[in-house]
Design an enzyme around this catalytic site. Structure first.
Site, PDB file in Angstrom:
ATOM      1  N   SER A 195       0.841  -1.198   0.000  1.00 37.23           N
ATOM      2  CA  SER A 195       0.000   0.000   0.000  1.00 37.23           C
ATOM      3  C   SER A 195       0.880   1.254   0.000  1.00 37.23           C
ATOM      4  O   SER A 195       1.692   1.431  -0.901  1.00 37.23           O
ATOM      5  CB  SER A 195      -0.959  -0.034   1.191  1.00 37.23           C
ATOM      6  OG  SER A 195      -1.953   0.962   1.076  1.00 37.23           O
ATOM      7  N   ASP A 217      -7.945  -3.083  -7.464  1.00 33.55           N
ATOM      8  CA  ASP A 217      -7.488  -2.786  -6.115  1.00 33.55           C
ATOM      9  C   ASP A 217      -8.608  -2.140  -5.310  1.00 33.55           C
ATOM     10  O   ASP A 217      -9.146  -1.095  -5.677  1.00 33.55           O
ATOM     11  CB  ASP A 217      -6.283  -1.855  -6.180  1.00 33.55           C
ATOM     12  CG  ASP A 217      -5.693  -1.582  -4.821  1.00 33.55           C
ATOM     13  OD1 ASP A 217      -4.683  -2.209  -4.466  1.00 33.55           O
ATOM     14  OD2 ASP A 217      -6.256  -0.732  -4.087  1.00 33.55           O
ATOM     15  N   HIS A 265      -6.422  -5.895  -1.662  1.00 31.72           N
ATOM     16  CA  HIS A 265      -5.428  -4.837  -1.481  1.00 31.72           C
ATOM     17  C   HIS A 265      -4.360  -5.381  -0.546  1.00 31.72           C
ATOM     18  O   HIS A 265      -4.631  -5.672   0.616  1.00 31.72           O
ATOM     19  CB  HIS A 265      -6.077  -3.583  -0.887  1.00 31.72           C
ATOM     20  CG  HIS A 265      -5.131  -2.431  -0.712  1.00 31.72           C
ATOM     21  ND1 HIS A 265      -4.593  -1.746  -1.787  1.00 31.72           N
ATOM     22  CD2 HIS A 265      -4.624  -1.842   0.398  1.00 31.72           C
ATOM     23  CE1 HIS A 265      -3.817  -0.768  -1.331  1.00 31.72           C
ATOM     24  NE2 HIS A 265      -3.807  -0.817  -0.018  1.00 31.72           N
TER      25      HIS A 265
END
Length: 396
Positions: A181, A279, A347
Site C-alpha cells: 500500500s 485494487d 489490497h
C-alpha cells in the site's frame, strides 16, 4: 535476456477471488512474533515520527544459506495531507512509536516457515514501521501551537538504513526492498536509493505490493488522488526527494512524480509489481471516493461487489483497463522487471499467508506468485509478466 512474456487467463471471474479470500487457511501457523528496535541514532539525524518519537523497525535474523540475504518491507497505512489529519495521526500508531505494539507478527513474505515462504524464509527480514504519513518521503516540520509536527520520512528511511548496515545489510549478497500500500509506493520512491547503499556486487531488486496508485479520474470526473497527492507533496516537503529526472520532465507539476505510473520509467533498479487490477483501496478512495458519491449510489457496490449493477461493473472494468494501460510501457520495455497483476478484489497480498502462499492464493496461468511458482523468477535472472482477468463477470 528474454523479452517479458504475457500470460492471459481466460475470463477469470472477480467473484471467485472475493470468495476464495474468505476461505479458511489450511495452515495453522500463527506467524513469528518479532520485537521492535528503536533507532537510537535517529535523533542525531533529525529523524522523528510525526509526534517526535523515535522511528523503529523489527528485525528477524536470517540463517543458513540466507544469512547474507536481506528483505526490507515498508509498512503501509495511508497518508496525511493537512495539519488536522496529521495531528490526529500523530496520536495513533500511524504517527508515533509510542502507540505501536512492541512486537509484530511476521507472516507471508516475512514468514520463517520454509513450506509457507520457500523463497525468503531464511533471509534477514525487516519491517520498517510507518509513522510519518508520507511514504517515508517528507522532510520538513511544522510548529502547531506549542508542539511540533515532524514530517521527516526521508530521514527516517536513512536512519533505519544506517542502523542496519553494520548489522549485516552492508554485506548483503541479495536484497529485496518491498512494501504494501503506502509502503508499496515507498518502494517505488526509494528503490534506486536502496541499491546505492549496498555493495556493488549485491543482487538488488524491488517489489511493490498494492503500491501502483493510479492518477485516476473518479466517477464525478475529478482527479481526487492527484489533488490529494499535490497537497501531500507540498505539506510534507516531498518534492526535493522525488526523482529529479522525473520532476524535470513533469514540470510544472512535479507532484505527479509521486505517482508510480509517472516515476516508474526513471527507476533503474529491477522492479517487480504485484497489484490487483481491481485494487479495493483505489476503488473506494480513488475511483469512488465519498466526495464523488454524495447520493450513495455506490454504497452497496462498495460494501459487496456482488451487489454492483452492470453499469458499475463496466466502470470497474474501465479502471482495470486504465491500470493495464498505465503499465503497458513497463511491460513492453522492461527486460529485468516483472509483474503479477491479478483480478481479485483485494489490497495487499504479500504480507498475508492466505494470499502469499496457500491453497486459496491467487494464481495466474495456474501458478503462484513465489519463485517456485511464477512471479519472482526475475530474482533468479529471468523476467516474466503475468496478467489475469481478461473479463470481469457478474455472477447472476
Amino acid at each position: 535476456m528474454k523479452t517479458p512474456r504475457l500470460y492471459l487467463t481466460a475470463a477469470m471471474v472477480l467473484l471467485v477471488c472475493v470468495a476464495s479470500s474468505l476461505l479458511p487457511l489450511v495452515s495453522s501457523d500463527p506467524g513469528r512474533r518479532v520485537s521492535m528496535t528503536l533507532v537510537r541514532g535517529a535523533a542525531a539525524l533529525g529523524a522523528f515520527c510525526l509526534d517526535g518519537s523515535l522511528p523503529a523497525y523489527h528485525l528477524d535474523r536470517g540463517f543458513g544459506a540466507g544469512s547474507n540475504n536481506w528483505l526490507l518491507q515498508f509498512e503501509g497505512g495511508g497518508w496525511c495531507n493537512d495539519i488536522a489529519s496529521c495531528v490526529d495521526r500523530s496520536k495513533t500508531r500511524r504517527g508515533s512509536t509510542r502507540f505501536m505494539s512492541k512486537t509484530a507478527v511476521f507472516t507471508g513474505i516475512l514468514s520463517n516457515n520454509a513450506s509457507l515462504n520457500p523463497d525468503f524464509y531464511n533471509w534477514n527480514k525487516v519491517r520498517l514501521r510507518y509513522c510519518d504519513g508520507a511514504s517515508f518521503a517528507g522532510d520538513t516540520q511544522f510548529r502547531n501551537g506549542t508542539s511540533m509536527l515532524y514530517f521527516r520520512g526521508q530521514r527516517i528511511w536513512k536512519a533505519i538504513i544506517l542502523d542496519l548496515l553494520p548489522k549485516g545489510l552492508g554485506k548483503a549478497r541479495k536484497a529485496l526492498l518491498t512494501g504494501c500500500s503506502a509502503g508499496g509506493l515507498s518502494t517505488f520512491l526509494h528503490c534506486d536509493n536502496f541499491k546505492n547503499y549496498l555493495p556493488k556486487t549485491a543482487n538488488v531488486k524491488c517489489m511493490s505490493d498494492a503500491g501502483f496508485f493510479l492518477d485516476a479520474i473518479d466517477v464525478a470526473a475529478n482527479r481526487t488522488m492527484r489533488s490529494f497527492y499535490t497537497k501531500l507533496v507540498s505539506l510534507q516537503g516531498i518534492q526535493k526527494n522525488l526523482d529529479s529526472n522525473c520532476t524535470r520532465v513533469f514540470y510544472p507539476e512535479p507532484s505527479l512524480c509521486f505517482f508510480p505510473q509517472y516515476a516508474l520509467r526513471f527507476i533503474r533498479t529491477p522492479m517487480f509489481i504485484l497489484n490487483s487490477a481491481y485494487d479495493v483501496f483505489q476503488f473506494h478512495h480513488g475511483l469512488v471516493p465519498s466526495s464523488a458519491d454524495l447520493t450513495g449510489r455506490w454504497k452497496r457496490c462498495k460494501l459487496n461487489v456482488t451487489a454492483c449493477n452492470p453499469h458499475q461493473l463496466d466502470v470497474l472494468q474501465g479502471f482495470r483497463t486504465d491500470m493495464l494501460g498505465a503499465l503497458m510501457n513497463f511491460f513492453r520495455n522492461s527486460t529485468r522487471g516483472g509483474m503479477f497483476i491479478n483480478s481479485c478484489f483485494d489490497h495487499c497480498q504479500s504480507a498475508l499467508q492466505e494470499t502469499w502462499l496457500s491453497p486459496t492464493s491467487p494464481r495466474i496461468h495456474n501458478k503462484f506468485l513465489t519463485v517456485s511458482g511464477f512471479g519472482f523468477r526475475q530474482l533468479l535472472g529471468r523476467s516474466e509478466i503475468g496478467i489475469s482477468g481478461d473479463e470481469m463477470e457478474q455472477k447472476k
